[in-house]
Design an enzyme around this catalytic site. Structure first.
Site, PDB file in Angstrom:
ATOM      1  N   LYS A 219       7.904  49.524 -24.897  1.00 16.91           N
ATOM      2  CA  LYS A 219       7.698  50.445 -23.769  1.00 16.91           C
ATOM      3  C   LYS A 219       7.851  49.736 -22.439  1.00 16.91           C
ATOM      4  O   LYS A 219       8.343  50.323 -21.478  1.00 16.91           O
ATOM      5  CB  LYS A 219       6.334  51.139 -23.861  1.00 16.91           C
ATOM      6  CG  LYS A 219       6.282  52.197 -24.960  1.00 16.91           C
ATOM      7  CD  LYS A 219       5.186  53.216 -24.740  1.00 16.91           C
ATOM      8  CE  LYS A 219       5.219  54.275 -25.837  1.00 16.91           C
ATOM      9  NZ  LYS A 219       4.173  55.280 -25.701  1.00 16.91           N
TER      10      LYS A 219
ATOM     11  N   LYS B  86      12.533  55.116 -33.735  1.00 15.27           N
ATOM     12  CA  LYS B  86      11.676  56.193 -34.246  1.00 15.27           C
ATOM     13  C   LYS B  86      11.797  57.434 -33.363  1.00 15.27           C
ATOM     14  O   LYS B  86      12.049  57.338 -32.165  1.00 15.27           O
ATOM     15  CB  LYS B  86      10.236  55.721 -34.391  1.00 15.27           C
ATOM     16  CG  LYS B  86       9.413  55.818 -33.150  1.00 15.27           C
ATOM     17  CD  LYS B  86       7.921  55.687 -33.429  1.00 15.27           C
ATOM     18  CE  LYS B  86       7.196  55.886 -32.115  1.00 15.27           C
ATOM     19  NZ  LYS B  86       6.226  56.921 -32.056  1.00 15.27           N
TER      20      LYS B  86
ATOM     21  N   LYS C 217       8.277  61.883 -28.940  1.00 16.15           N
ATOM     22  CA  LYS C 217       8.221  63.105 -28.127  1.00 16.15           C
ATOM     23  C   LYS C 217       8.514  62.843 -26.668  1.00 16.15           C
ATOM     24  O   LYS C 217       8.878  63.755 -25.941  1.00 16.15           O
ATOM     25  CB  LYS C 217       6.865  63.798 -28.302  1.00 16.15           C
ATOM     26  CG  LYS C 217       5.679  63.046 -27.726  1.00 16.15           C
ATOM     27  CD  LYS C 217       4.433  63.895 -27.779  1.00 16.15           C
ATOM     28  CE  LYS C 217       3.394  63.332 -28.733  1.00 16.15           C
ATOM     29  NZ  LYS C 217       2.879  62.006 -28.325  1.00 16.15           N
TER      30      LYS C 217
HETATM   31  P1  ATP Z   1       5.282  58.763 -27.244  1.00 21.22           P
HETATM   32  O1  ATP Z   1       6.696  59.180 -27.366  1.00 21.22           O
HETATM   33  O2  ATP Z   1       4.620  59.290 -26.015  1.00 21.22           O
HETATM   34  O3  ATP Z   1       5.060  57.295 -27.423  1.00 21.22           O
HETATM   35  P2  ATP Z   1       4.874  59.564 -29.938  1.00 21.22           P
HETATM   36  O4  ATP Z   1       5.678  60.774 -30.228  1.00 21.22           O
HETATM   37  O5  ATP Z   1       5.370  58.255 -30.417  1.00 21.22           O
HETATM   38  O6  ATP Z   1       4.506  59.478 -28.409  1.00 21.22           O
HETATM   39  P3  ATP Z   1       2.005  59.505 -30.394  1.00 21.22           P
HETATM   40  O7  ATP Z   1       1.232  60.523 -29.671  1.00 21.22           O
HETATM   41  O8  ATP Z   1       1.965  58.147 -29.821  1.00 21.22           O
HETATM   42  O9  ATP Z   1       3.514  59.939 -30.600  1.00 21.22           O
HETATM   43  O10 ATP Z   1       1.558  59.478 -31.915  1.00 21.22           O
HETATM   44  C1  ATP Z   1       0.806  60.461 -32.587  1.00 21.22           C
HETATM   45  C2  ATP Z   1       0.835  60.169 -34.063  1.00 21.22           C
HETATM   46  O11 ATP Z   1       2.122  60.463 -34.603  1.00 21.22           O
HETATM   47  C3  ATP Z   1       0.568  58.695 -34.410  1.00 21.22           C
HETATM   48  O12 ATP Z   1      -0.197  58.656 -35.580  1.00 21.22           O
HETATM   49  C4  ATP Z   1       1.938  58.139 -34.661  1.00 21.22           C
HETATM   50  O13 ATP Z   1       1.911  57.037 -35.525  1.00 21.22           O
HETATM   51  C5  ATP Z   1       2.626  59.330 -35.296  1.00 21.22           C
HETATM   52  N1  ATP Z   1       4.073  59.276 -35.084  1.00 21.22           N
HETATM   53  C6  ATP Z   1       4.703  59.274 -33.881  1.00 21.22           C
HETATM   54  N2  ATP Z   1       6.026  59.250 -34.033  1.00 21.22           N
HETATM   55  C7  ATP Z   1       6.257  59.233 -35.386  1.00 21.22           C
HETATM   56  C8  ATP Z   1       7.451  59.208 -36.186  1.00 21.22           C
HETATM   57  N3  ATP Z   1       8.636  59.190 -35.625  1.00 21.22           N
HETATM   58  N4  ATP Z   1       7.314  59.211 -37.534  1.00 21.22           N
HETATM   59  C9  ATP Z   1       6.076  59.239 -38.097  1.00 21.22           C
HETATM   60  N5  ATP Z   1       4.929  59.261 -37.396  1.00 21.22           N
HETATM   61  C10 ATP Z   1       5.001  59.263 -36.059  1.00 21.22           C
END
Ligand code: ATP
Ligand code: LTN
Length: 337
Positions: A111, A194, A197
């Site tokens: 990040k 990965k 969002k």
């Molecule tokens: P950001 O994009 O703001 O970093 P994010 O989409 O990665 O957010 P988080 O809110 O940080 O999501 O994560 C919420 C939950 O979803 C966590 O348990 C994280 O491990 C899971 N998660 C996020 N992205 C994935 C993915 N691509 N596959 C599986 N699990 C995920």
């Protein structure tokens, strides 16, 4: 009864990555454990947010927990900033976490490389996450694979503080699905990254609130691998393997059975069917979400969630304050003049 805690950032609209990696497990665990599911708005502030959007995303994240099947009558759903003990314990944990430990965190490295300004909040983020978990004497933490390293750090710090100050915290375990079962859903535009969002490219993710036509379009334009064979092989065919995982989780059909059924079918037919499977998976979530948008409904749930959470959080904080040597706040004995 076991205690479960997990957090999701309101940094956008939840994606099928969040749903398949984490939230589906929330709905499973709620029947066997005392569950706390938190919208971690303080974590979202580690990168720039538009205030009005953040407020909206916070309520919508809580609504999406419920629309996805989390039952607010059995699980505690609340917003992190409504329980100030999270930020407070985070400081006490920061004073027991080493600079070198935080510097090794891969999420920080990724990040900080992507943002022009890198705040200290982004750096100390894992200490706040440790506070979230340790406040509730948590046994298990359902998360995606990307959070494994943060969970390890949480365990290390809990053990360190227990050794130094006496038993303060339960040492939590991670609860992470295998990659084939949704632990790491990849971007539709780059299968080596990965799905996230907060990605700048909305074509890289499917949001739980995307309308059916948007879902169809995003899946149609998802990158594929060379060749036309539909085979699960994350090394050679990372893009198709990711789509196979999504298809399998959306329908319950095994990856092997999908490989057999689509042998020789080509990517076009496979993607068209996958799109319909994802639309069908999200249809009930989107329907329930609309019902939860009635004014006052989510507010009532979050108000009672925060009340329940703060009781436990305060007990832990009081114990840590005393053990670390912070003098108790005296009560006035003389009447105020
Ligand atoms: P950001 O994009 O703001 O970093 P994010 O989409 O990665 O957010 P988080 O809110 O940080 O999501 O994560 C919420 C939950 O979803 C966590 O348990 C994280 O491990 C899971 N998660 C996020 N992205 C994935 C993915 N691509 N596959 C599986 N699990 C995920
Ligand atoms: N760091 C997590 C979100 C998060 C979390 C938590 C997850 C914050 N606090 C506590 C589990 C438990 C993320 O970025 N996905």
């Amino acid at each position: 009864m076991k205690r479960v805690f997990s957090g999701v950032q309101p940094s956008g609209v939840l994606t099928i990555g969040n749903y398949l990696g984490a939230i589906r497990n929330f709905t499973k665990l709620q029947h066997e454990a005392d569950c706390f599911f938190c919208v971690v708005d303080l974590h979202a502030l580690t990168v720039p947010q538009d205030p009005a959007k953040l407020r909206e995303n916070t309520l919508n994240t809580a609504r999406l927990f419920i629309a996805s099947g989390v039952d607010p009558s059995v699980a505690t759903i609340f917003v992190q900033s409504h329980v100030p003990e999270h930020a407070y314990l985070s400081w006490l944990i920061e004073c027991n976490t080493y600079f070198g430990e935080l510097r090794r965190m891969t999420q920080f490295k990724d990040k900080s490389a992507r943002h022009e300004v890198v705040t200290t909040g982004l750096f100390t983020y894992p200490a706040l996450m440790a506070a979230d978990i340790l406040l509730y004497q948590t046994d298990e933490v359902p998360v995606g694979e990307d959070q494994r390293q943060h969970l390890e750090l949480t365990r290390d710090v809990a053990i360190r503080m227990n050794n130094r100050f006496g038993q303060l915290f339960k040492v939590p375990e991670a609860y992470i699905p295998p990659k084939q079962a949704g632990g790491r859903i990849m971007s539709l535009q780059n299968p080596l990254e990965k799905m996230s969002k907060s990605s700048a490219d909305p074509r890289s993710f499917i949001a739980l609130l995307d309308p059916p036509d948007v879902i169809r379009k995003k899946i149609r334009s998802a990158v594929t691998d060379s060749g036309r064979e539909i085979r699960y092989d994350p090394e050679e065919k990372p893009a198709i393997s990711n789509l196979l995982v999504i298809y399998s989780l959306a329908t319950g059909e095994s990856i092997e059975s999908l490989e057999e059924r689509y042998a020789g079918a080509g990517y076009g037919k496979f993607k068209a069917d996958l799109a319909e499977a994802v639309v069908a998976m999200l249809e009930p979530i989107q329907r329930r979400f609309a019902e939860l948008s009635e004014p006052g409904v989510i507010e009532e749930i979050l108000a009672s969630g925060a009340e329940r959470a703060e009781k436990i959080a305060r007990e832990t904080v009081a114990r840590v304050q005393a053990a670390m040597g912070l003098a108790p706040r005296p009560q006035r004995v003389k009447a105020q003049s």
